[in-house]
Write a protein that holds these residues in place. Sequence first.
Motif, short mmCIF file in Angstrom:
data_model
loop_
_atom_site.label_atom_id
_atom_site.label_comp_id
_atom_site.label_asym_id
_atom_site.label_seq_id
_atom_site.Cartn_x
_atom_site.Cartn_y
_atom_site.Cartn_z
N ASN A 166 0.64 -1.31 0.27
CA ASN A 166 -0.05 -0.21 -0.05
C ASN A 166 0.94 1.22 0.09
N VAL A 167 1.97 1.23 -0.81
CA VAL A 167 2.73 2.46 -0.77
C VAL A 167 2.70 3.41 -2.13
N ALA A 168 2.79 2.70 -3.10
CA ALA A 168 2.62 3.19 -4.52
C ALA A 168 1.21 4.18 -4.74
N ASP A 169 1.51 5.59 -5.11
CA ASP A 169 0.26 6.34 -5.84
C ASP A 169 -0.08 5.77 -7.22
N VAL B 266 1.39 -6.40 -8.13
CA VAL B 266 0.92 -5.01 -8.42
C VAL B 266 0.12 -4.20 -7.59
N MET B 267 -1.08 -5.24 -7.29
CA MET B 267 -2.08 -4.65 -6.33
C MET B 267 -1.77 -4.53 -4.80
N ARG B 268 -0.65 -5.45 -4.40
CA ARG B 268 -0.05 -5.26 -3.10
C ARG B 268 0.63 -4.02 -2.85
N GLY C 91 -5.35 4.11 -5.22
CA GLY C 91 -4.12 4.39 -6.45
C GLY C 91 -4.59 3.68 -7.65
N ILE C 92 -4.02 3.97 -8.78
CA ILE C 92 -4.13 3.62 -10.16
C ILE C 92 -2.69 2.94 -10.52
#
Length: 325
Positions: free
Chosen positions: A118-121, A138-140, A146-147
């Motif tokens: 849950n880090v990347a925007d 990727v979803m992790r 986020g997108i």
Amino acid sequence: MRPLSLTGTLALLTVMPALGQLPVGQVVDPIVENNDTIEVSLQNLGLKRGIVGVIGISADEINSLFELCQQDGLIVFVQTDDHQLATEMRARADAAKLLGQQLFIETGSLKHIHLGNNVADRIVVSESIGNTVPETEVMRALRPRGIANIAGQQRIKSVPSGTDDWSHPYHGPDNNPQSDDLLVRGSFRTQFIGYPKFSPMPEQTVIAGGRIYKAMGHIAHKANQNAMLNKLLCINAYNGVILWQRDLSPGFMLHRNTMVATDDALYMGDHESCKIFDGETGVLRDEIKVDSKISDGPVWKWMAMRDGVLYALVGNPEVKIQTQR
């Protein structure tokens, strides 16, 4: 500015959705309001500030990567399994004084992304590597709301069921500091370490819509706290990126219940008015002032919101406090 005309010092205001209370079931992104209209790519992220993951970049995409890094406010993480390409990118990034500052380049298997949960925007997976990167991985790494663009396919991560906001200084309008969150359970891990590292007193925090709002007061015990005196910060709740910052009006003791966060706005009362700040930009959307004909003063003493209604106690002037450096 909208004057409030009611009898007595108990101010009662019905808040319309346009001022920050969303219709039931509607969710907005902390950075961009309408995710459905954004087609994410290296050339267009729909993001002003945040953390971007670029996975499996090809040689043809390197120029676009460095153009992306010209945008202030973005931290870009690149992961590739091509060691030669990584060496070339690092040399170019170092020459541009981006390496280790705004651009980070890692090598390794693309089966696992070297980012925490849950880090990347935003995450962009190059079409050149097809389905090499598992979508679950990727979803992790992607934060809620986020997108991701996964080899040409766009995905938006939903907010997990059971997530709870902390919209008032003591959780909710009932002043019961007990969270209803169903996901926060031990064992715990550090999600991020961010700024500011030193804060003056007093300090109040509310959280909603994936944003942390921190109001910092008028007393600095050491010089390293001076920079944050009388400041309001909006911080990404998932990765610690400071989204915007504003000066607060000096002279007001903020250690009270006069902050309420909603999905897309912050309501903040002080000795002048209740200011409504846009959650995305920090721009002052609106201002609520109590008419002097119905109150013995303009100072907001207490406020709470329930079911789209803002309740407030507004009254007499107070002794103006002095900033202490």
